[in-house]
Design an enzyme around this catalytic site. Structure first.
Site, PDB file in Angstrom:
ATOM      1  N   ARG A 222     -17.014  55.111 -22.521  1.00 16.27           N
ATOM      2  CA  ARG A 222     -17.668  56.306 -22.076  1.00 16.27           C
ATOM      3  C   ARG A 222     -18.496  56.641 -23.360  1.00 16.27           C
ATOM      4  O   ARG A 222     -19.761  57.172 -23.147  1.00 16.27           O
ATOM      5  CB  ARG A 222     -16.799  57.382 -21.554  1.00 16.27           C
ATOM      6  CG  ARG A 222     -15.745  58.028 -22.817  1.00 16.27           C
ATOM      7  CD  ARG A 222     -14.728  58.845 -21.806  1.00 16.27           C
ATOM      8  NE  ARG A 222     -14.009  57.870 -21.300  1.00 16.27           N
ATOM      9  CZ  ARG A 222     -12.736  58.467 -20.738  1.00 16.27           C
ATOM     10  NH1 ARG A 222     -12.437  59.599 -20.537  1.00 16.27           N
ATOM     11  NH2 ARG A 222     -11.853  57.568 -20.012  1.00 16.27           N
TER      12      ARG A 222
ATOM     13  N   LYS B 260      -3.684  49.984 -28.720  1.00 17.18           N
ATOM     14  CA  LYS B 260      -3.176  49.397 -27.407  1.00 17.18           C
ATOM     15  C   LYS B 260      -1.860  48.723 -27.604  1.00 17.18           C
ATOM     16  O   LYS B 260      -1.654  48.283 -28.866  1.00 17.18           O
ATOM     17  CB  LYS B 260      -4.034  48.572 -26.564  1.00 17.18           C
ATOM     18  CG  LYS B 260      -5.241  49.144 -25.936  1.00 17.18           C
ATOM     19  CD  LYS B 260      -5.985  48.480 -25.090  1.00 17.18           C
ATOM     20  CE  LYS B 260      -7.159  48.941 -24.573  1.00 17.18           C
ATOM     21  NZ  LYS B 260      -7.007  49.809 -23.394  1.00 17.18           N
TER      22      LYS B 260
END
Ligand code: BES
Ligand code: MN
Ligand code: ZN
Length: 499
Positions: free
Chosen positions: A350, A276
């Site tokens: 996920r 990120k």
């Protein structure tokens, strides 16, 4: 927690008083008594401020006489429309206005005893503060409110209504605390230890480490964890509150299917090798908010002795870039047996949930599964910070969640699922890839999760926009919101408790 007591209305000899006043209402009860004792100072101040009694409108009157240090008047909106939620907010607003006072008396006005308890709940929720790491703050800069006496003619009934609400507040505070903790302190192992502490509430707690998860075949979760020096954990918490076979006079009932709550617990999300950007990365300490909410919810259910069987499962990992980290392009085998091509290591939540969801449905055959996750930036673009994204394969469950959201102020907004979105997960070399592209990013993330629920009734709450607040709200100081604890506690209380 702000210390709450209930008492029959009596004007304090000195100190602070807070009054909840409806639109167009004149002063009654302690408000009228204080007004008389101060020669009309309260009514004069309200007139001078053109006080209307609108929701959360606030007037503060300093030292009006009669020994009172401060009188705070908070609007309730129309009294006949002032439901539990409005009363909580007014209670929270009153607590904020009293924060410079060590103690206060709160009069909710002409209202049922339950309203007094709800005002108390709002006050404690607002007065909470995470200050364990402040060592040099001057006492005069600290909020002082430590004790609140809530006045009601039927103090006994008000107190009885408060008991379960206090259990819920304790759960909210646990969730807020976990979410607020810095990521060097709250590693997966540390968070698992804090889950273990729930045993004192009667919750059965099991902790699985990397060895156990490897043996089970949690390839998706372990792939995320492999870049970090901090080992992953999965925690299984069980609350047996329904009575079941232990209930007297009943034949040994077969264990009812439990309700299941599953949380994403990424204690820090750097993105991994798909790193990120630096700006704002510190926010990713709260990427375990879904898990924090599940832990807080279990504490709330146990704390108020909810008559329900519930399980809470959290997948705890840290997503780091390193020489051992997984690469974009890796293929992992999930616990379900399905393989996943990991095209972006930042779509890690996920992967963690995939294994925990499959494990949960296989082991517990739950009545439903609800997962919570700070899953996508895309849901923040869709819904901002006002509602969490709700995805479900069960219309009845979705409707009940929407209603619980309206009652608690923890709003959820239903989003679509469908085959066309599911197709976006098609991989060239594995059963699926872990990203579906930018369009509909929150939907394809939900679609990914649905592949691991095995057709069981399920709802997914994407709380990326609601887990943290950058501004104070009436019942939520800025910072960790514990979004979902009250929502799911309400869902359970309204629809799933016996008796
Ligand atoms: N934890 C983030 C999502 C997030 C973003 C939470 C902002 C809170 C605030 C999640 O793991 C993530 O990185 N998601 C990616 C997915 C993408 C790579 C498909 C995203 O949303 O950008
Ligand atoms: Mn990520
Ligand atoms: Zn994440």
């Amino acid at each position: 927690m702000l210390d709450i007591t209930f008492a029959k209305p009596a004007l304090p000899e000195k100190g602070a008083l807070a009054l909840l006043l409806g639109e167009g209402e004149s002063l009654t009860g302690l408000g009228a008594a204080a007004d008389t004792a101060t020669g009309g100072a309260i009514a004069r101040a309200l007139a001078a401020a053109s006080f209307k009694g609108k929701k959360n409108e606030t007037v503060t009157i300093l030292a009006p006489g009669a020994g009172l240090s401060r009188v705070v008047v908070v609007g309730l909106g129309k009294r006949e429309e002032a439901d539990g939620r409005a009363t909580e907010e007014a209670g929270g607003t009153a607590a904020a206005a009293l924060s410079a006072e060590p103690a206060g008396v709160l009069d909710v006005g002409p209202a049922a005893p339950a309203r007094a308890a709800e005002a108390a709940l709002g006050a404690v929720l607002r007065a909470w503060r995470f200050d364990k790491y402040r060592t040099t703050e001057k006492p005069e800069d600290k909020p002082k409110l430590a004790r609140l006496t809530v006045a009601h003619a039927d103090a006994t009934k008000a107190r009885a209504a408060w008991t379960p609400l206090k259990g819920v507040a304790d759960g909210v505070f646990l969730a807020r605390e976990l979410v607020s903790e810095p990521p060097n302190v709250l590693t997966p192992a540390e968070m698992a230890e804090r889950c273990r502490a729930l045993a004192k509430l009667g919750i059965e707690v099991e902790v699985l480490g990397p060895k156990e998860m490897k043996k089970l075949g949690f390839g998706a979760l372990l792939g995320v964890a492999q870049g970090s020096a901090n080992e992953p954990r999965m925690v299984v918490m069980q609350w047996h509150g329904a009575g079941g076979a232990a209930a007297k006079g009943k034949r040994a009932a077969k264990a009812a299917r439990p309700l299941a709550f599953i949380g994403k617990g990424v204690t820090f999300d750097t993105g991994g090798i798909s790193l990120k950007p630096a700006a704002g990365m510190e926010d990713m300490k709260w990427d375990m908010a879904g898990a924090g909410t599940v832990v807080g919810l279990m504490a709330a259910l146990a704390g108020r002795k909810a008559k329900v069987d519930a399980v809470g499962l959290v997948g705890l990992v840290e997503n780091m870039p390193s020489g051992t980290a997984q690469r974009p392009g890796d293929v992992v085998k999930s616990y379900s047996g399905q393989t996943v091509e990991v095209l972006n290591t930042d779509a890690e939540g996920r992967l963690v949930l995939a294994d925990v969801l499959w494990y949960c449905q296989e082991r517990f055959d739950p009545a439903f599964m609800i997962d919570l996750a700070t899953l996508t930036g895309a849901i923040v673009i869709s819904l901002g910070h006002e509602n969490a994204g709700l995805f479900s394969n069960d219309d009845d469950l979705a409707q009940k969640l929407i209603a619980a959201g309206q009652a608690t102020g923890e709003g959820v907004w239903r989003m679509p699922l469908g085959e066309a979105y599911d197709k976006m997960l098609k991989s060239d070399i594995a059963d699926m890839k872990n990203i579906g592209g930018r369009p509909g990013g929150a939907v394809t993330a939900a679609q990914f999760l649905q592949r691991f629920v095995n057709g069981k009734p399920w709802a997914h709450l994407d709380i990326a926009g609601t887990a943290w607040s950058s501004k104070d709200k009436p019942c939520v100081p800025k910072g960790a919101t514990a979004f979902g604890v009250r929502l799911l506690d309400r869902l359970v209380a309204e629809h799933h408790e016996k008796g």
